[in-house]
Design a protein around this motif. Structure first.
Motif, PDB file in Angstrom:
ATOM      1  N   ASP A  47      -6.336  75.516  36.551  1.00 18.73           N
ATOM      2  CA  ASP A  47      -6.722  74.745  35.367  1.00 18.73           C
ATOM      3  C   ASP A  47      -7.634  73.586  35.756  1.00 18.73           C
ATOM      4  N   LEU A  48      -7.321  72.925  36.870  1.00 16.69           N
ATOM      5  CA  LEU A  48      -8.179  71.835  37.334  1.00 16.69           C
ATOM      6  C   LEU A  48      -9.560  72.360  37.700  1.00 16.69           C
ATOM      7  N   GLN A  49      -9.606  73.522  38.325  1.00 18.04           N
ATOM      8  CA  GLN A  49     -10.898  74.109  38.666  1.00 18.04           C
ATOM      9  C   GLN A  49     -11.725  74.359  37.400  1.00 18.04           C
ATOM     10  N   ALA A  89      -7.038  78.149  48.290  1.00 19.04           N
ATOM     11  CA  ALA A  89      -8.470  78.336  48.025  1.00 19.04           C
ATOM     12  C   ALA A  89      -8.939  77.428  46.891  1.00 19.04           C
ATOM     13  N   GLY A  90      -8.111  77.278  45.868  1.00 17.39           N
ATOM     14  CA  GLY A  90      -8.463  76.426  44.737  1.00 17.39           C
ATOM     15  C   GLY A  90      -8.572  74.963  45.136  1.00 17.39           C
ATOM     16  N   LEU A  91      -7.660  74.501  45.975  1.00 16.93           N
ATOM     17  CA  LEU A  91      -7.730  73.118  46.451  1.00 16.93           C
ATOM     18  C   LEU A  91      -9.001  72.886  47.250  1.00 16.93           C
ATOM     19  N   LYS A  92      -9.314  73.820  48.134  1.00 25.94           N
ATOM     20  CA  LYS A  92     -10.542  73.686  48.938  1.00 25.94           C
ATOM     21  C   LYS A  92     -11.780  73.678  48.055  1.00 25.94           C
ATOM     22  N   ASP A  93     -11.777  74.503  47.011  1.00 24.62           N
ATOM     23  CA  ASP A  93     -12.891  74.551  46.071  1.00 24.62           C
ATOM     24  C   ASP A  93     -13.045  73.217  45.344  1.00 24.62           C
ATOM     25  N   ILE A  98     -16.099  68.210  44.603  1.00 26.23           N
ATOM     26  CA  ILE A  98     -16.055  66.751  44.430  1.00 26.23           C
ATOM     27  C   ILE A  98     -16.860  66.076  45.539  1.00 26.23           C
ATOM     28  N   ARG A  99     -16.649  66.498  46.761  1.00 24.66           N
ATOM     29  CA  ARG A  99     -17.362  65.885  47.889  1.00 24.66           C
ATOM     30  C   ARG A  99     -18.864  66.145  47.832  1.00 24.66           C
ATOM     31  N   ASP A 100     -19.252  67.281  47.276  1.00 16.53           N
ATOM     32  CA  ASP A 100     -20.678  67.591  47.141  1.00 16.53           C
ATOM     33  C   ASP A 100     -21.397  66.573  46.259  1.00 16.53           C
ATOM     34  N   THR A 101     -20.656  65.861  45.411  1.00 14.69           N
ATOM     35  CA  THR A 101     -21.257  64.821  44.566  1.00 14.69           C
ATOM     36  C   THR A 101     -21.329  63.488  45.297  1.00 14.69           C
ATOM     37  N   GLY A 102     -20.730  63.414  46.480  1.00  8.68           N
ATOM     38  CA  GLY A 102     -20.699  62.171  47.240  1.00  8.68           C
ATOM     39  C   GLY A 102     -19.439  61.356  47.017  1.00  8.68           C
ATOM     40  N   ALA A 103     -18.534  61.846  46.169  1.00 10.12           N
ATOM     41  CA  ALA A 103     -17.297  61.117  45.887  1.00 10.12           C
ATOM     42  C   ALA A 103     -16.276  61.304  47.011  1.00 10.12           C
ATOM     43  N   ILE A 104     -15.457  60.308  47.175  1.00 12.64           N
ATOM     44  CA  ILE A 104     -14.339  60.336  48.116  1.00 12.64           C
ATOM     45  C   ILE A 104     -13.182  61.063  47.429  1.00 12.64           C
ATOM     46  N   VAL A 105     -12.422  61.843  48.195  1.00 13.66           N
ATOM     47  CA  VAL A 105     -11.250  62.529  47.663  1.00 13.66           C
ATOM     48  C   VAL A 105     -10.003  61.985  48.342  1.00 13.66           C
ATOM     49  N   SER A 134      -0.802  71.887  51.152  1.00 12.71           N
ATOM     50  CA  SER A 134      -1.567  70.696  50.767  1.00 12.71           C
ATOM     51  C   SER A 134      -1.932  69.866  51.990  1.00 12.71           C
ATOM     52  N   ARG A 135      -0.982  69.671  52.883  1.00 11.84           N
ATOM     53  CA  ARG A 135      -1.241  68.912  54.111  1.00 11.84           C
ATOM     54  C   ARG A 135      -2.310  69.601  54.960  1.00 11.84           C
ATOM     55  N   LYS A 136      -2.197  70.922  55.072  1.00 10.49           N
ATOM     56  CA  LYS A 136      -3.157  71.701  55.855  1.00 10.49           C
ATOM     57  C   LYS A 136      -4.558  71.586  55.255  1.00 10.49           C
ATOM     58  N   VAL A 137      -4.663  71.707  53.934  1.00 11.87           N
ATOM     59  CA  VAL A 137      -5.965  71.602  53.276  1.00 11.87           C
ATOM     60  C   VAL A 137      -6.568  70.220  53.530  1.00 11.87           C
ATOM     61  N   ALA A 138      -5.756  69.178  53.419  1.00  9.29           N
ATOM     62  CA  ALA A 138      -6.259  67.823  53.680  1.00  9.29           C
ATOM     63  C   ALA A 138      -6.757  67.704  55.114  1.00  9.29           C
ATOM     64  N   ALA A 139      -5.992  68.245  56.061  1.00 10.99           N
ATOM     65  CA  ALA A 139      -6.400  68.183  57.466  1.00 10.99           C
ATOM     66  C   ALA A 139      -7.669  69.006  57.703  1.00 10.99           C
ATOM     67  N   ASP A 140      -7.731  70.201  57.133  1.00 15.48           N
ATOM     68  CA  ASP A 140      -8.890  71.085  57.318  1.00 15.48           C
ATOM     69  C   ASP A 140     -10.165  70.498  56.723  1.00 15.48           C
TER      70      ASP A 140
END
Length: 187
Positions: A47-49, A89-93, A98-105, A134-140
Motif C-alpha cells: 500500500d505504501l508503494q 523487496a517492497g521496503l528496498k523499492d 525516496i533516496r533517488d529524490t535526495g531525501a534521507i530515510v 527490516s534490520r537487514k534492509v536498513a543495513a543493506d
C-alpha cells in the motif's frame, strides 16, 4: 514526512508521537521544518508503494520516517499478510525511490502485536522474522534504523511484570498509549 499505517495516523493525535516531534521542532523555528503526515489505517508495504508518489514524494520531503510492518504480519491471520520476499523487496523499492529524490530515510522496525513476554504472543515468531528483515534492509541500504521492536521488547521486559497483553505501550496490543508514543518520539 511520517509514512505508515494506523499507528502513524494515530501519531497525529494530541499525544501522538508525530505531534510530540512536531512540538519539539517548533522550538527550533530556525530549522523551518514542515511536517507531512501520511498514515493510513490498514496499510502494508504494498500500500505504501502504491501511494508513495501521491502522499509523500509530491510533497518534496527532505527526510522520510517509514514506520510499517505490523499489518504485513497481523493481516496474515486473515490471509492478507505480505509474504517475506515481497516485504523485503517492497521496503528496498520504497527506500530507493525516496533516496533517488535526495531525501534521507529513517526506517523503523515494527513494534509489537501483543505485549506479553517474548514468545507468549501469537505472532511473536513471525513478527521477529519481519523485524529481522527490516534490520537487514536498513543495513543493506545504509539507511538509519530506528529499532522500535527491540526498544519495545526491552521496555516490556522491565515494565510488564503482570505479563499483560496490552496497556503498557499499546491500547490494544498494537496502537500506542501515551507512553508508547513518547518512546517512539524519543527514539
Amino acid at each position: 514526512a511520517f509514512f505508515g499505517d494506523s499507528i502513524t495516523k494515530q501519531g497525529e493525535g494530541p499525544e501522538g508521537y508525530i505531534t510530540l516531534v512536531q512540538k519539539a521542532l517548533e522550538k527550533r523555528p530556525d530549522l523551518k521544518v514542515e511536517v507531512v503526515k501520511a498514515g493510513i489505517g490498514g496499510n502494508r508495504v504494498p500500500d505504501l508503494q502504491a501511494r508513495l508518489d501521491r502522499d509523500v514524494l509530491s510533497k518534496k520531503p527532505t527526510c522520510v520516517f517509514i514506520y510499517i510492518g505490523i499489518n504485513d504480519v497481523w493481516h496474515s491471520l486473515k490471509g492478507n499478510g505480505t509474504p517475506k520476499a515481497e516485504y523485503e523487496a517492497g521496503l528496498k523499492d520504497l527506500i530507493k525511490k525516496i533516496r533517488d529524490t535526495g531525501a534521507i530515510v529513517v526506517f523503523a522496525t515494527p513494534t509489537v502485536i501483543g505485549e506479553k513476554a517474548q514468545g507468549d504472543n501469537q505472532l511473536d515468531a513471525m513478527l521477529e522474522e519481519y523485524a529481522a528483515i527490516s534490520r537487514k534492509v536498513a543495513a543493506d541500504t545504509g539507511v538509519t534504523l530506528c529499532d522500535l521492536h527491540q526498544v519495545f521488547r526491552d521496555y516490556l521486559k522491565s515494565h510488564n511484570a503482570a505479563n499483560e497483553d496490552r496497556g503498557v505501550l499499546t491500547r490494544d496490543g498494537v496502537h500506542l498509549t501515551e507512553r508508547g508514543n513518547q518512546i517512539v518520539a524519543n527514539e
